[in-house]
Design a protein around this motif. Sequence first.
Motif, PDB file in Angstrom:
ATOM      1  N   ASN A 185      67.890 -21.365   1.172  1.00 14.64           N
ATOM      2  CA  ASN A 185      68.385 -22.438   0.326  1.00 14.64           C
ATOM      3  C   ASN A 185      69.684 -23.061   0.817  1.00 14.64           C
ATOM      4  OD1 ASN A 185      66.209 -22.266  -1.576  1.00 14.64           O
ATOM      5  ND2 ASN A 185      67.148 -20.357  -2.271  1.00 14.64           N
ATOM      6  N   LEU A 186      70.263 -22.526   1.875  1.00 17.29           N
ATOM      7  CA  LEU A 186      71.500 -23.122   2.384  1.00 17.29           C
ATOM      8  C   LEU A 186      71.231 -24.410   3.151  1.00 17.29           C
ATOM      9  CD1 LEU A 186      73.431 -19.868   3.230  1.00 17.29           C
ATOM     10  CD2 LEU A 186      73.893 -21.483   1.377  1.00 17.29           C
ATOM     11  N   ASN A 187      69.972 -24.702   3.441  1.00 13.90           N
ATOM     12  CA  ASN A 187      69.604 -26.006   3.984  1.00 13.90           C
ATOM     13  C   ASN A 187      69.791 -27.110   2.942  1.00 13.90           C
ATOM     14  OD1 ASN A 187      67.333 -24.544   2.781  1.00 13.90           O
ATOM     15  ND2 ASN A 187      66.132 -26.366   3.229  1.00 13.90           N
ATOM     16  N   LEU A 188      69.994 -26.735   1.689  1.00 12.37           N
ATOM     17  CA  LEU A 188      70.165 -27.714   0.611  1.00 12.37           C
ATOM     18  C   LEU A 188      71.627 -27.995   0.281  1.00 12.37           C
ATOM     19  CD1 LEU A 188      67.346 -26.521  -1.826  1.00 12.37           C
ATOM     20  CD2 LEU A 188      67.282 -28.430  -0.194  1.00 12.37           C
ATOM     21  N   LEU A 189      72.546 -27.467   1.097  1.00  8.48           N
ATOM     22  CA  LEU A 189      73.968 -27.730   0.824  1.00  8.48           C
ATOM     23  C   LEU A 189      74.220 -29.230   0.794  1.00  8.48           C
ATOM     24  CD1 LEU A 189      75.763 -24.991   2.924  1.00  8.48           C
ATOM     25  CD2 LEU A 189      75.513 -25.112   0.452  1.00  8.48           C
ATOM     26  N   GLY A 190      75.043 -29.648  -0.141  1.00 12.33           N
ATOM     27  CA  GLY A 190      75.313 -31.060  -0.343  1.00 12.33           C
ATOM     28  C   GLY A 190      74.446 -31.646  -1.443  1.00 12.33           C
ATOM     29  N   LYS A 191      73.322 -30.994  -1.723  1.00 19.82           N
ATOM     30  CA  LYS A 191      72.401 -31.429  -2.775  1.00 19.82           C
ATOM     31  C   LYS A 191      72.308 -30.402  -3.892  1.00 19.82           C
ATOM     32  CE  LYS A 191      69.407 -33.543   0.683  1.00 19.82           C
ATOM     33  NZ  LYS A 191      68.120 -33.456   1.345  1.00 19.82           N
ATOM     34  N   ARG A 192      72.377 -29.132  -3.513  1.00 22.72           N
ATOM     35  CA  ARG A 192      72.131 -28.013  -4.439  1.00 22.72           C
ATOM     36  C   ARG A 192      73.406 -27.643  -5.189  1.00 22.72           C
ATOM     37  NH1 ARG A 192      71.767 -21.823  -2.430  1.00 22.72           N
ATOM     38  NH2 ARG A 192      71.365 -20.900  -4.454  1.00 22.72           N
ATOM     39  N   GLU A 193      73.354 -27.624  -6.489  1.00 22.27           N
ATOM     40  CA  GLU A 193      74.445 -27.145  -7.334  1.00 22.27           C
ATOM     41  C   GLU A 193      75.831 -27.455  -6.745  1.00 22.27           C
ATOM     42  OE1 GLU A 193      73.243 -23.139  -9.314  1.00 22.27           O
ATOM     43  OE2 GLU A 193      72.354 -23.137  -7.291  1.00 22.27           O
ATOM     44  N   PRO A 194      76.182 -28.734  -6.670  1.00 23.07           N
ATOM     45  CA  PRO A 194      77.464 -29.094  -6.051  1.00 23.07           C
ATOM     46  C   PRO A 194      78.683 -28.485  -6.752  1.00 23.07           C
ATOM     47  CG  PRO A 194      76.401 -31.024  -7.040  1.00 23.07           C
ATOM     48  CD  PRO A 194      75.429 -29.888  -7.100  1.00 23.07           C
ATOM     49  N   ASN A 195      78.531 -28.108  -8.015  1.00 24.50           N
ATOM     50  CA  ASN A 195      79.639 -27.451  -8.722  1.00 24.50           C
ATOM     51  C   ASN A 195      79.942 -26.074  -8.144  1.00 24.50           C
ATOM     52  OD1 ASN A 195      77.034 -26.796  -9.831  1.00 24.50           O
ATOM     53  ND2 ASN A 195      78.071 -25.747 -11.515  1.00 24.50           N
ATOM     54  N   ILE A 196      78.963 -25.443  -7.498  1.00 25.12           N
ATOM     55  CA  ILE A 196      79.149 -24.140  -6.850  1.00 25.12           C
ATOM     56  C   ILE A 196      79.327 -24.305  -5.349  1.00 25.12           C
ATOM     57  CG2 ILE A 196      78.053 -21.913  -6.303  1.00 25.12           C
ATOM     58  CD1 ILE A 196      76.637 -22.065  -9.013  1.00 25.12           C
TER      59      ILE A 196
END
Length: 143
Positions: A11-22
């Motif tokens: 799921n780290l391929n989703l950085l920038g999109k995934r749960e930006p608060n975290i």
Amino acid sequence: MKKLIIINGPNLNLLGKREPNIYGSLSFTEFMDEIQNKYPNITIEHFQSNIEGELIDKIQDVGFDYDGIILNAAAYTHTSVGIGDAVKAIKTPVVEVHISNTFGREEFRHQSFISANAKGVILGFGLQSYELAIQSFIDVKSI
């Protein structure tokens, strides 16, 4: 020239999109561009997979030839004896990294199968956790 690799898990391929608060709003590609510009005298590679066996294969592949591995196994940190065993089996030092403070999250995230065999653990500083890990390979000093 030092040769480091950042290995990221699921799921780290989703950085920038995934749960930006975290996890923040910067993609990992954007972050890598910044890091490579900041450290031009270090070779820094990146590998990401959502598949546990591919992460183990990569750790084994680079674990005898690189100067350091920065490993964010993400959720596999808390579940994968296999990744923990791979870290134990290699000679290259590993710094375990987490973007969030895993101890401030769900209790199952307090367990790591990697930490016991890592050179160190850095967590809770956002993407800066990776940079702190890079610094740990640059600023190696005897205590």
